[in-house]
Design a protein around this motif. Structure first.
Motif, PDB file in Angstrom:
ATOM      1  N   ARG A   1       7.436  -0.457   7.517  1.00  0.00           N
ATOM      2  CA  ARG A   1       7.376  -1.030   8.853  1.00  0.00           C
ATOM      3  C   ARG A   1       6.014  -0.688   9.465  1.00  0.00           C
ATOM      4  O   ARG A   1       5.495   0.408   9.265  1.00  0.00           O
ATOM      5  CB  ARG A   1       8.472  -0.443   9.741  1.00  0.00           C
ATOM      6  CG  ARG A   1       9.894  -0.787   9.314  1.00  0.00           C
ATOM      7  CD  ARG A   1      10.884   0.020  10.141  1.00  0.00           C
ATOM      8  NE  ARG A   1      12.279  -0.308   9.819  1.00  0.00           N
ATOM      9  CZ  ARG A   1      13.322   0.390  10.247  1.00  0.00           C
ATOM     10  NH1 ARG A   1      13.126   1.468  11.007  1.00  0.00           N
ATOM     11  NH2 ARG A   1      14.540   0.030   9.918  1.00  0.00           N
ATOM     12  N   GLY A   2       5.450  -1.619  10.217  1.00  0.00           N
ATOM     13  CA  GLY A   2       4.190  -1.316  10.878  1.00  0.00           C
ATOM     14  C   GLY A   2       3.106  -2.334  10.603  1.00  0.00           C
ATOM     15  O   GLY A   2       3.342  -3.401  10.031  1.00  0.00           O
ATOM     16  N   ALA A   3       1.865  -1.972  10.979  1.00  0.00           N
ATOM     17  CA  ALA A   3       0.764  -2.926  11.017  1.00  0.00           C
ATOM     18  C   ALA A   3       0.105  -3.182   9.673  1.00  0.00           C
ATOM     19  O   ALA A   3      -0.548  -4.209   9.501  1.00  0.00           O
ATOM     20  CB  ALA A   3      -0.303  -2.423  12.004  1.00  0.00           C
ATOM     21  N   ALA A   4       0.235  -2.260   8.702  1.00  0.00           N
ATOM     22  CA  ALA A   4      -0.527  -2.401   7.454  1.00  0.00           C
ATOM     23  C   ALA A   4       0.354  -2.184   6.231  1.00  0.00           C
ATOM     24  O   ALA A   4       0.089  -1.304   5.409  1.00  0.00           O
ATOM     25  CB  ALA A   4      -1.693  -1.419   7.455  1.00  0.00           C
ATOM     26  N   PRO A   5       1.404  -3.011   6.061  1.00  0.00           N
ATOM     27  CA  PRO A   5       2.344  -2.766   4.963  1.00  0.00           C
ATOM     28  C   PRO A   5       1.748  -2.984   3.580  1.00  0.00           C
ATOM     29  O   PRO A   5       2.089  -2.266   2.637  1.00  0.00           O
ATOM     30  CB  PRO A   5       3.473  -3.765   5.235  1.00  0.00           C
ATOM     31  CG  PRO A   5       2.817  -4.862   6.039  1.00  0.00           C
ATOM     32  CD  PRO A   5       1.811  -4.156   6.894  1.00  0.00           C
ATOM     33  N   VAL A   6       0.863  -3.961   3.428  1.00  0.00           N
ATOM     34  CA  VAL A   6       0.273  -4.233   2.111  1.00  0.00           C
ATOM     35  C   VAL A   6      -0.665  -3.105   1.702  1.00  0.00           C
ATOM     36  O   VAL A   6      -0.635  -2.626   0.559  1.00  0.00           O
ATOM     37  CB  VAL A   6      -0.457  -5.587   2.124  1.00  0.00           C
ATOM     38  CG1 VAL A   6      -1.270  -5.778   0.855  1.00  0.00           C
ATOM     39  CG2 VAL A   6       0.556  -6.718   2.272  1.00  0.00           C
ATOM     40  N   GLN A   7      -1.490  -2.659   2.624  1.00  0.00           N
ATOM     41  CA  GLN A   7      -2.391  -1.545   2.328  1.00  0.00           C
ATOM     42  C   GLN A   7      -1.598  -0.292   1.951  1.00  0.00           C
ATOM     43  O   GLN A   7      -1.949   0.420   0.999  1.00  0.00           O
ATOM     44  CB  GLN A   7      -3.278  -1.250   3.537  1.00  0.00           C
ATOM     45  CG  GLN A   7      -4.280  -2.358   3.850  1.00  0.00           C
ATOM     46  CD  GLN A   7      -3.734  -3.408   4.802  1.00  0.00           C
ATOM     47  OE1 GLN A   7      -2.520  -3.629   4.880  1.00  0.00           O
ATOM     48  NE2 GLN A   7      -4.620  -4.067   5.528  1.00  0.00           N
ATOM     49  N   ALA A   8      -0.519  -0.039   2.690  1.00  0.00           N
ATOM     50  CA  ALA A   8       0.281   1.147   2.419  1.00  0.00           C
ATOM     51  C   ALA A   8       0.951   1.079   1.055  1.00  0.00           C
ATOM     52  O   ALA A   8       1.021   2.086   0.330  1.00  0.00           O
ATOM     53  CB  ALA A   8       1.341   1.322   3.509  1.00  0.00           C
ATOM     54  N   ALA A   9       1.446  -0.095   0.672  1.00  0.00           N
ATOM     55  CA  ALA A   9       2.124  -0.247  -0.609  1.00  0.00           C
ATOM     56  C   ALA A   9       1.171   0.006  -1.776  1.00  0.00           C
ATOM     57  O   ALA A   9       1.518   0.678  -2.751  1.00  0.00           O
ATOM     58  CB  ALA A   9       2.741  -1.645  -0.721  1.00  0.00           C
ATOM     59  N   ILE A  10      -0.047  -0.525  -1.686  1.00  0.00           N
ATOM     60  CA  ILE A  10      -1.021  -0.315  -2.761  1.00  0.00           C
ATOM     61  C   ILE A  10      -1.447   1.148  -2.809  1.00  0.00           C
ATOM     62  O   ILE A  10      -1.510   1.757  -3.885  1.00  0.00           O
ATOM     63  CB  ILE A  10      -2.238  -1.235  -2.575  1.00  0.00           C
ATOM     64  CG1 ILE A  10      -1.836  -2.699  -2.791  1.00  0.00           C
ATOM     65  CG2 ILE A  10      -3.359  -0.867  -3.549  1.00  0.00           C
ATOM     66  CD1 ILE A  10      -2.941  -3.692  -2.528  1.00  0.00           C
ATOM     67  N   ALA A  11      -1.732   1.735  -1.664  1.00  0.00           N
ATOM     68  CA  ALA A  11      -2.171   3.124  -1.625  1.00  0.00           C
ATOM     69  C   ALA A  11      -1.103   4.074  -2.164  1.00  0.00           C
ATOM     70  O   ALA A  11      -1.423   5.104  -2.771  1.00  0.00           O
ATOM     71  CB  ALA A  11      -2.551   3.521  -0.201  1.00  0.00           C
ATOM     72  N   ALA A  12       0.160   3.712  -1.966  1.00  0.00           N
ATOM     73  CA  ALA A  12       1.260   4.565  -2.427  1.00  0.00           C
ATOM     74  C   ALA A  12       1.555   4.381  -3.908  1.00  0.00           C
ATOM     75  O   ALA A  12       2.352   5.129  -4.480  1.00  0.00           O
ATOM     76  CB  ALA A  12       2.512   4.271  -1.614  1.00  0.00           C
ATOM     77  N   GLY A  13       0.958   3.378  -4.532  1.00  0.00           N
ATOM     78  CA  GLY A  13       1.220   3.135  -5.944  1.00  0.00           C
ATOM     79  C   GLY A  13       2.497   2.376  -6.216  1.00  0.00           C
ATOM     80  O   GLY A  13       3.021   2.404  -7.335  1.00  0.00           O
ATOM     81  N   ASP A  14       3.016   1.643  -5.215  1.00  0.00           N
ATOM     82  CA  ASP A  14       4.221   0.833  -5.428  1.00  0.00           C
ATOM     83  C   ASP A  14       3.957  -0.225  -6.499  1.00  0.00           C
ATOM     84  O   ASP A  14       2.861  -0.784  -6.568  1.00  0.00           O
ATOM     85  CB  ASP A  14       4.645   0.143  -4.129  1.00  0.00           C
ATOM     86  CG  ASP A  14       5.128   1.111  -3.070  1.00  0.00           C
ATOM     87  OD1 ASP A  14       5.237   2.320  -3.366  1.00  0.00           O
ATOM     88  OD2 ASP A  14       5.390   0.655  -1.937  1.00  0.00           O
ATOM     89  N   GLU A  15       4.968  -0.496  -7.290  1.00  0.00           N
ATOM     90  CA  GLU A  15       4.839  -1.526  -8.323  1.00  0.00           C
ATOM     91  C   GLU A  15       5.304  -2.895  -7.823  1.00  0.00           C
ATOM     92  O   GLU A  15       4.890  -3.923  -8.364  1.00  0.00           O
ATOM     93  CB  GLU A  15       5.639  -1.132  -9.565  1.00  0.00           C
ATOM     94  CG  GLU A  15       5.101   0.116 -10.256  1.00  0.00           C
ATOM     95  CD  GLU A  15       5.885   0.471 -11.498  1.00  0.00           C
ATOM     96  OE1 GLU A  15       6.928  -0.178 -11.753  1.00  0.00           O
ATOM     97  OE2 GLU A  15       5.459   1.389 -12.215  1.00  0.00           O
ATOM     98  N   VAL A  16       6.157  -2.894  -6.804  1.00  0.00           N
ATOM     99  CA  VAL A  16       6.702  -4.144  -6.256  1.00  0.00           C
ATOM    100  C   VAL A  16       6.685  -4.060  -4.738  1.00  0.00           C
ATOM    101  O   VAL A  16       6.971  -3.009  -4.155  1.00  0.00           O
ATOM    102  CB  VAL A  16       8.145  -4.386  -6.745  1.00  0.00           C
ATOM    103  CG1 VAL A  16       8.732  -5.630  -6.083  1.00  0.00           C
ATOM    104  CG2 VAL A  16       8.189  -4.525  -8.257  1.00  0.00           C
TER     105      VAL A  16
END
Length: 319
Positions: free
Chosen positions: A116-131
């Motif tokens: 949730r929040g303003a930068a979900p795509v950036q956060a997902a990549i930085a966290a190493g999410d696969e999906v």
């Protein structure tokens, strides 16, 4: 349905275009952020959504805040059945949430309640999410907490930057938004409350967040650089000058492309090794090979070209 659309940047354009192309919905008005002034000539720049709306002859308002009285007056005149929100860049005040008959439907670029929040795509990549993915949900008082209408998923590729991933999500998400509004109009779509588990937050990205810490492992640096490309741009410091760094490639400690002086654990974090064709930087694990570099006031260029122009030497320290 009569739709009012609220959005601002390029990633919102596919959704507005999809609604304009839909035979089931009529866009009766558009809300976007105010024009900005940019460049040496101080040229007035319209938002991408404002440009598209103008091309289609739509009525557009550009309030500084949605709490301005004129916004509510205009919305009542437009009499929308639903509001569609995609990356608008501002919160819808509580007193406007129920003004459209079916409320405001937000297209959010994550699988809620994750990021949730303003930068979900950036956060997902930085966290190493696969999906990751996109969700449509009804706005309520809480930040991205409203009940969800629909979800789609998207694989995060190993070389994806935030720009790459946002472009794909904007395209597939536009279809999700139109299908959601179709389902609401037909009365067949009931939103489901978000679960209380799996909640994570992605606050607005600040410039300092994109500073590269060379003492981190190579795979973390790779994620950080991709997460903040193209904006605000990952960066480091060379002799007090801030330089932007494009996507990097982690290399094995015994990689044949490495100069002898950089193999094994010989290259300390932030220390540079230069060859005719490449620039390597030490990290908290194995080195990374720089892709592009953008010095202050110049365009991005291949790292090897930058190194030649800057007369970069082995042993130079970044950061």
């Amino acid at each position: 349905m009569r739709i009012v659309f609220a959005g601002t940047p390029e990633v919102a354009v596919p959704s507005l275009q999809a609604l304009l192309d839909s035979p089931s919905h009529e866009v009766v008005g558009v809300i976007t952020r105010p024009d900005t002034v940019a460049g040496r000539g101080r040229k007035v720049v319209r938002s991408p959504i404002g440009v598209l709306a103008d091309e289609h002859g739509l009525e557009v308002i550009t309030p500084r805040r949605l709490s301005e009285p004129e916004v509510a007056e205009t919305l009542r005149r437009w009499a929308p059945d639903a509001g569609a929100v995609v990356a608008y860049g501002g919160l819808v005040p509580e007193d406007l949430l129920d003004l459209p008959t079916h409320g405001w439907i937000n297209l959010h670029f994550s699988v809620l309640p994750a990021w949730r929040g303003a930068a979900p795509v950036q956060a997902a990549i930085a966290a190493g999410d696969e999906v990751t993915g996109a969700s449509t949900f009804r706005l309520e008082k809480g930040l991205d907490t409203g009940p969800v209408y629909g979800v789609l998923t998207e694989t995060i590729r190993p070389t994806d930057t935030a720009g790459d991933l946002l472009t794909r999500l904007a395209e597939v998400g536009s279809g999700l938004l139109v299908n959601t509004l179709d389902g609401i109009e037909a009365g067949r779509l009931i939103p489901e409350p978000q679960p209380n588990v799996g909640v994570s937050h992605a606050p607005k990205v600040e410039v300092e967040d994109a500073r590269i810490r060379w003492d981190l492992p190579a795979h973390i640096i790779d994620r950080v650089v991709r997460a903040y490309t193209p904006a605000p741009g990952a960066w480091t410091v060379l002799e007090e000058a801030r330089i932007k760094v494009g996507p990097v490639r982690p290399v094995a400690a015994d990689d044949a492309s490495l100069p002898e002086s950089a193999r094994g654990d010989a290259l300390a974090p932030g220390v540079v090794a230069v060859t005719k064709k490449a620039v390597f930087v030490g990290t908290g694990s194995t080195p990374v090979r720089l892709g592009t570099v953008q010095p202050p006031g110049k365009k991005a260029m291949p790292a090897a070209d930058w190194a030649r122009g800057a007369r970069l030497e082995d042993g130079t320290v970044l950061g």
